[in-house]
Design a protein around this motif. Structure first.
Motif, PDB file in Angstrom:
ATOM      1  N   PRO A 128      37.982  49.061  38.254  1.00  9.25           N
ATOM      2  CA  PRO A 128      37.701  48.296  37.037  1.00  9.25           C
ATOM      3  C   PRO A 128      38.014  46.813  37.227  1.00  9.25           C
ATOM      4  CG  PRO A 128      38.987  50.268  36.546  1.00  9.25           C
ATOM      5  CD  PRO A 128      38.956  50.134  38.028  1.00  9.25           C
ATOM      6  N   ALA A 129      37.163  45.954  36.678  1.00 10.03           N
ATOM      7  CA  ALA A 129      37.393  44.508  36.759  1.00 10.03           C
ATOM      8  C   ALA A 129      38.697  44.164  36.058  1.00 10.03           C
ATOM      9  CB  ALA A 129      36.228  43.762  36.101  1.00 10.03           C
ATOM     10  N   GLY A 130      39.552  43.413  36.734  1.00  7.50           N
ATOM     11  CA  GLY A 130      40.842  43.030  36.176  1.00  7.50           C
ATOM     12  C   GLY A 130      41.980  43.895  36.644  1.00  7.50           C
ATOM     13  N   LEU A 131      41.691  45.036  37.284  1.00 12.42           N
ATOM     14  CA  LEU A 131      42.774  45.886  37.777  1.00 12.42           C
ATOM     15  C   LEU A 131      43.508  45.213  38.933  1.00 12.42           C
ATOM     16  CD1 LEU A 131      44.065  48.754  37.478  1.00 12.42           C
ATOM     17  CD2 LEU A 131      42.625  49.429  39.407  1.00 12.42           C
ATOM     18  N   VAL A 132      42.761  44.540  39.794  1.00 11.75           N
ATOM     19  CA  VAL A 132      43.349  43.806  40.913  1.00 11.75           C
ATOM     20  C   VAL A 132      42.941  42.347  40.780  1.00 11.75           C
ATOM     21  CG1 VAL A 132      43.516  43.569  43.413  1.00 11.75           C
ATOM     22  CG2 VAL A 132      43.204  45.846  42.392  1.00 11.75           C
ATOM     23  N   ASN A 133      43.929  41.471  40.715  1.00 13.19           N
ATOM     24  CA  ASN A 133      43.694  40.038  40.621  1.00 13.19           C
ATOM     25  C   ASN A 133      44.333  39.358  41.819  1.00 13.19           C
ATOM     26  OD1 ASN A 133      42.668  39.783  37.587  1.00 13.19           O
ATOM     27  ND2 ASN A 133      44.396  41.193  37.595  1.00 13.19           N
TER      28      ASN A 133
ATOM     29  N   LEU B 146      40.503  35.466  42.461  1.00 12.98           N
ATOM     30  CA  LEU B 146      39.887  36.517  41.646  1.00 12.98           C
ATOM     31  C   LEU B 146      40.750  36.790  40.425  1.00 12.98           C
ATOM     32  CD1 LEU B 146      37.577  38.707  41.508  1.00 12.98           C
ATOM     33  CD2 LEU B 146      39.232  40.269  42.578  1.00 12.98           C
ATOM     34  N   VAL B 147      40.210  36.599  39.234  1.00 17.89           N
ATOM     35  CA  VAL B 147      40.912  36.866  37.981  1.00 17.89           C
ATOM     36  C   VAL B 147      39.956  37.579  37.036  1.00 17.89           C
ATOM     37  CG1 VAL B 147      42.069  35.863  35.966  1.00 17.89           C
ATOM     38  CG2 VAL B 147      42.447  34.884  38.240  1.00 17.89           C
ATOM     39  N   GLY B 148      40.342  38.744  36.554  1.00 20.29           N
ATOM     40  CA  GLY B 148      39.509  39.477  35.615  1.00 20.29           C
ATOM     41  C   GLY B 148      38.185  39.927  36.191  1.00 20.29           C
ATOM     42  N   GLY B 149      38.128  40.143  37.495  1.00 16.67           N
ATOM     43  CA  GLY B 149      36.901  40.591  38.136  1.00 16.67           C
ATOM     44  C   GLY B 149      35.943  39.478  38.507  1.00 16.67           C
ATOM     45  N   LYS B 150      36.296  38.215  38.218  1.00 16.35           N
ATOM     46  CA  LYS B 150      35.421  37.082  38.509  1.00 16.35           C
ATOM     47  C   LYS B 150      36.137  36.095  39.429  1.00 16.35           C
ATOM     48  CE  LYS B 150      33.161  37.385  33.973  1.00 16.35           C
ATOM     49  NZ  LYS B 150      32.880  36.660  32.701  1.00 16.35           N
ATOM     50  N   THR B 151      35.378  35.546  40.374  1.00 15.12           N
ATOM     51  CA  THR B 151      35.943  34.501  41.233  1.00 15.12           C
ATOM     52  C   THR B 151      35.999  33.195  40.458  1.00 15.12           C
ATOM     53  OG1 THR B 151      33.734  34.076  42.125  1.00 15.12           O
ATOM     54  CG2 THR B 151      35.168  35.566  43.373  1.00 15.12           C
ATOM     55  N   CYS B 152      37.049  32.424  40.688  1.00  9.00           N
ATOM     56  CA  CYS B 152      37.236  31.200  39.918  1.00  9.00           C
ATOM     57  C   CYS B 152      38.163  30.258  40.661  1.00  9.00           C
ATOM     58  CB  CYS B 152      37.812  31.517  38.536  1.00  9.00           C
ATOM     59  SG  CYS B 152      39.406  32.370  38.594  1.00  9.00           S
ATOM     60  N   LYS B 153      38.178  29.013  40.201  1.00  9.47           N
ATOM     61  CA  LYS B 153      39.140  28.033  40.683  1.00  9.47           C
ATOM     62  C   LYS B 153      40.434  28.179  39.891  1.00  9.47           C
ATOM     63  CE  LYS B 153      35.543  24.656  41.886  1.00  9.47           C
ATOM     64  NZ  LYS B 153      35.035  23.281  41.649  1.00  9.47           N
ATOM     65  N   SER B 154      41.458  27.433  40.277  1.00  6.33           N
ATOM     66  CA  SER B 154      42.698  27.462  39.508  1.00  6.33           C
ATOM     67  C   SER B 154      42.509  26.688  38.208  1.00  6.33           C
ATOM     68  CB  SER B 154      43.844  26.844  40.320  1.00  6.33           C
ATOM     69  OG  SER B 154      43.594  25.464  40.541  1.00  6.33           O
ATOM     70  N   VAL B 155      43.317  27.003  37.200  1.00 11.68           N
ATOM     71  CA  VAL B 155      43.234  26.310  35.910  1.00 11.68           C
ATOM     72  C   VAL B 155      43.528  24.828  36.080  1.00 11.68           C
ATOM     73  CG1 VAL B 155      44.225  26.159  33.596  1.00 11.68           C
ATOM     74  CG2 VAL B 155      43.810  28.398  34.629  1.00 11.68           C
ATOM     75  N   SER B 156      44.462  24.498  36.988  1.00 13.01           N
ATOM     76  CA  SER B 156      44.835  23.094  37.188  1.00 13.01           C
ATOM     77  C   SER B 156      43.749  22.316  37.914  1.00 13.01           C
ATOM     78  CB  SER B 156      46.132  23.015  37.997  1.00 13.01           C
ATOM     79  OG  SER B 156      45.924  23.509  39.322  1.00 13.01           O
ATOM     80  N   GLY B 157      42.855  23.024  38.613  1.00  6.75           N
ATOM     81  CA  GLY B 157      41.834  22.348  39.395  1.00  6.75           C
ATOM     82  C   GLY B 157      42.315  21.879  40.747  1.00  6.75           C
TER      83      GLY B 157
ATOM     84  N   LEU C 177      36.714  44.091  47.019  1.00  8.57           N
ATOM     85  CA  LEU C 177      37.089  44.507  45.668  1.00  8.57           C
ATOM     86  C   LEU C 177      35.877  44.496  44.737  1.00  8.57           C
ATOM     87  CD1 LEU C 177      40.469  42.566  45.310  1.00  8.57           C
ATOM     88  CD2 LEU C 177      40.208  45.048  45.398  1.00  8.57           C
ATOM     89  N   GLN C 178      35.058  43.486  44.860  1.00  5.08           N
ATOM     90  CA  GLN C 178      33.888  43.388  43.982  1.00  5.08           C
ATOM     91  C   GLN C 178      32.832  44.443  44.318  1.00  5.08           C
ATOM     92  OE1 GLN C 178      33.121  39.131  44.658  1.00  5.08           O
ATOM     93  NE2 GLN C 178      33.673  38.746  42.518  1.00  5.08           N
ATOM     94  N   ALA C 179      32.832  44.906  45.564  1.00  6.66           N
ATOM     95  CA  ALA C 179      31.866  45.928  45.957  1.00  6.66           C
ATOM     96  C   ALA C 179      32.326  47.341  45.619  1.00  6.66           C
ATOM     97  CB  ALA C 179      31.587  45.826  47.461  1.00  6.66           C
TER      98      ALA C 179
END
Length: 790
Positions: free
Chosen positions: A704-709, A517-528, A698-700
């Motif tokens: 604020p989005a980005g407060l917890v990553n 979770l980064v910036g309120g959005k789920t994502c993969k790592s930058v490196s992949g 956290l998403q529920a």
């Protein structure tokens, strides 16, 4: 009378020149030095010790004359001193609070009897300290010694505390560390800077006359700052605290890394502090005070004058008038003359104009007071001031621009605000990232004021009740760092491992891919890259989670700093409601979160449900904390109002432990965000699944989005990324001894607040109030505001 040179009262008020200082003759101090044959040793076990074969170093006065010689301690002296301090701690901590308070109060009368000797010795050694200020310190901390068990329940003294100061530190700053440590029941080993050595030895001798047990206060002197690290290496030392300049503080932190002893620093000397004059200020008073603050021979901080454009001409005109008759200021060293001249020339080349005293310097050891008008915020005279009587002057238009200029410095020691508008003063004080704010005044010090350096100006709080907790620990806790010798660690290679390759086998039955979770959005790592999640080594793979790295931390910090200032400004009750909402969301997702905890850690369903229940209760507890502890008014012995209040640190990096992965996360996360911080969580490398399932919670929630990553990956690699990111203000780390050593070594440029633990069996189910208060205090920094009245 014809030819008379006597000045009239009108002449004196026109020039505002100080009268001639009364001639002083340090006969009492000289007699004390002669009594010791001008050769001072150490103070150990209630007596002076001067081994015959020790090296010594000469201490000179301001005119170059030799004051005395001071011995340099060696390993045998350190061992003797540490053993004495252990015995002193047993005797001193065994006394009742009332008995300890009586000892400190008795020292007040002893200091009164020997005021002349103490003040003369401080003057000889250039270790400024007013006897009246020392008396105030003693009276204040004797009261806390009396009230420790009444007002600070559930806490116990640390043991042997080492107090280290740099050569340019004042005796007052030294005693601001020593007295609270003694008041809380610790024994103290003082390793003073060179100028504080003789006065510290004299005060230690006076302490024994007041009834302090042998060994409760010992003094060791050395040739350089390495002595502080050598003393810290002794396994009997429980805590090290430092006061002085930053360079020596960083050296001490780096030298003690890996020893398993906590180190806190207050590097206030040399900090750059803003002196802000608004258009609503009393200009005459402000100009008078800035001259007094900026043009001292020995100044502990460097002032930068910030003036609102609408009153710039008026301020400069008064500066010219006031400075025209000022005498030249003596430099500390003759070599400083070339540095001052180079700084002035460089400022002029960048467009600055000079307002300078008309007096001609009598020698190269003096320089006229100089204001550098029109200095740029990026000018070297602002960023890294040279020694000498130089005062950069910058202008601003609006209140917000004044705050921006005031926060431009990497230091966060103090600020002086000049305005008759109280609302403007308080708004500016709250917006400045400094530990002390003085309204229509400057350099107001009192032990009841908590002094907490922000940014690069410290990692601890001195003064007030808040400053006492660094010398205490919760009674139910044990030291979080085991004493050891530093490991042979390649700091450049730490945290540079690469993830193990994932080889595709049966794609039809491939485990699920988990997201961070980064910036309120789920994502993969930058490196992949990804890493396998297993209940235990060698068991079946439950899924693949992202293998985060430095770039993921960078993205998380960018998201956190966008939302953290707004979150910090929300009212405590609003933050409390958000935490209650988070607890409610966790309760609603109990089956999912408990299931992932059960699968990952192989605990029973009942135990997993119990951990979720405890986590909900812990979040509710932190929600209740939000609007309960908010500082307040302080009882200053002067006319005026003094306020103190806790502030958020900023962005906190938290590397979670393996044990109780969900409950530990709820405990640490709640403490951080309840106080206004943004958080970057790194789940246990071994058990990341419970925290990854918490992302749904956290998403529920309405945080604020980005407060917890949440970033998953190698614990050491992400610890290294935290340590080397300048925006992250604090790192809380549960992991290996090597990781703790790395963080102690590298989190010095800039300084970061550290909470480190190597404990693998820590019981997170405890709800001891002192343990929770300790976490809360680790998440805040204190600010004091002084507002004088007529």
């Amino acid at each position: 009378m014809a030819g008379s040179t006597t000045k009239t009262v009108f002449d004196i008020f026109q020039s505002m020149e100080s009268g001639p200082a009364a001639a002083s003759s340090p006969t009492t101090a000289q007699a004390w030095l002669e009594h010791h044959s001008r050769s001072l040793g150490f103070f150990i076990d209630e007596k002076f010790v001067l081994p015959a074969d020790r090296r010594s170093r000469s201490l000179n006065d301001g005119k170059g004359g030799v004051v005395c010689s001071v011995a340099c301690a060696e390993e045998a002296d350190i061992s003797q001193c540490a053993a004495s301090s252990v015995s002193g701690f047993k005797a001193w901590s065994g006394l009742s609070c009332e008995r300890r308070a009586k000892v400190l109060l008795k020292l007040v009368s002893l200091l009164g009897q020997h005021t002349q000797c103490v003040s003369e010795l401080c003057e000889l050694c250039d270790a400024s300290a007013s006897p009246s200020a020392l008396v105030r310190l003693l009276q204040y901390y004797s009261g806390w010694a009396q009230l420790r068990d009444t007002l600070i329940t559930g806490w116990t003294p640390l043991g042997v505390v080492e107090v280290v100061t740099s050569d340019d530190c004042s005796l007052y700053s030294l005693m601001l560390k020593v007295l609270p440590a003694l008041a809380m029941g610790n024994s103290v080993i003082v390793v003073p800077g060179w100028s504080c050595g003789p006065p510290a030895l004299l005060l230690a001798h006076l302490f024994t006359g007041a009834g302090l047990p042998a060994g409760a206060l010992n003094v060791l002197t050395g040739c350089d700052m390495t002595l502080g690290a050598k003393v810290a290496q002794n396994p009997n030392v429980s805590y090290v605290t430092y006061s002085g300049n930053k360079q020596d503080g960083v050296t001490l932190c780096e030298s003690t890394a890996g020893m398993g002893v906590p180190v806190s620093v207050s590097p206030y000397i040399g900090a750059t502090c803003p002196f802000i004059i608004f258009e609503s200020a009393d200009i005459d008073s402000a100009v008078e005070e800035v001259i007094e603050a900026a043009f001292k021979k020995r100044k502990e901080v460097n002032w930068v004058l910030c003036v609102q454009e609408s009153v710039y001409d008026s301020v400069v005109a008064r500066l010219r008038l006031r400075m025209s008759g000022l005498k030249c200021v003596a430099l500390l060293r003759e070599s400083d003359s070339s540095l001052v001249e180079a700084a002035v020339q460089e400022a002029q080349q960048q467009g600055a104009t000079l307002v300078q005293s008309s007096a001609a310097p009598p020698s190269r050891t003096h320089y006229p007071p100089t204001v550098l008008c029109g200095a740029a915020p990026s000018s070297p005279c602002v960023v890294s001031p040279s020694p000498g009587p130089l005062l950069p002057l910058m202008t601003f238009r609006s209140n917000s621009e004044a705050v921006t200029l005031g926060n431009h410095s990497p230091h966060g020691q103090a600020a002086s605000i000049w305005t008759e508008d109280l609302t403007l003063a308080l708004e500016t004080a709250k917006s400045l990232s400094v530990g002390s704010v003085w309204v229509n005044s400057h350099s107001v010090f009192d032990p009841c004021l908590p002094v907490s350096g922000h940014k690069d100006s410290g990692t601890c709080t001195d003064g007030g009740q808040e400053g006492l907790y660094q010398y205490l620990r919760p009674s139910s806790s044990t030291p979080s760092l085991p004493r050891s010798s530093p490991a042979s660690l390649d700091y450049s290679a730490f945290g540079t491992e690469t993830p193990a390759p994932i080889i595709p086998v049966d794609l039809d039955s491939a485990p699920q891919s988990l997201l961070q979770l980064v910036g309120g959005k789920t994502c993969k790592s930058v490196s992949g890259c990804s890493m396998a999640v297993r209940p235990q080594e060698g068991t079946a793979t439950l899924g693949y989670c992202p293998y985060g790295g430095r770039k993921d931390v960078r993205n998380a910090v960018e998201a956190a700093i966008k939302v953290q200032p707004g979150w910090m400004k929300k009212t405590p009750s609003v933050r409390a409601q958000s935490l209650y909402s988070l607890a409610k969301a966790l309760e609603a997702k109990m089956r999912v979160v408990a299931g992932s905890n059960c699968i990952q850690t192989s605990i029973s369903v009942e135990e997993a449900n119990a951990e979720v229940d405890l986590s909900v209760a812990r979040l509710n507890l932190w929600a209740a904390y939000c609007d309960k502890v908010q500082g307040g008014s302080l009882p200053m012995p002067k006319s005026g109002s003094a306020l103190s209040f806790p502030e958020a640190l900023g962005v906190v990096g938290v590397i979670l432990p393996d044990k109780h992965p969900l409950l530990s996360m709820a405990t640490l996360l709640g403490a951080a965000i309840a106080t206004g911080n943004a958080v970057i969580l790194v789940p246990s490398e071994k058990y990341p699944l419970p925290v990854l399932s918490f992302i749904q919670v956290l998403q529920a929630s309405d945080l604020p989005a980005g407060l917890v990553n949440v970033i998953t990956g190698s614990r050491d690699q992400l610890a290294a990324a935290f340590a080397n990111h300048s925006v992250i203000k604090a790192v809380w780390y549960w992991g290996s001894a090597e990781g703790c050593q790395y963080l102690q070594k590298t989190c010095t440029r800039p300084l970061k607040t550290l909470k480190l633990s190597c404990q693998t069996e820590e019981d997170w189910t405890q709800s001891d109030p002192a343990l929770l208060e300790e976490l809360w205090r680790n998440a805040v920094q204190w600010k004091s505001v002084w507002i004088p009245t007529a």
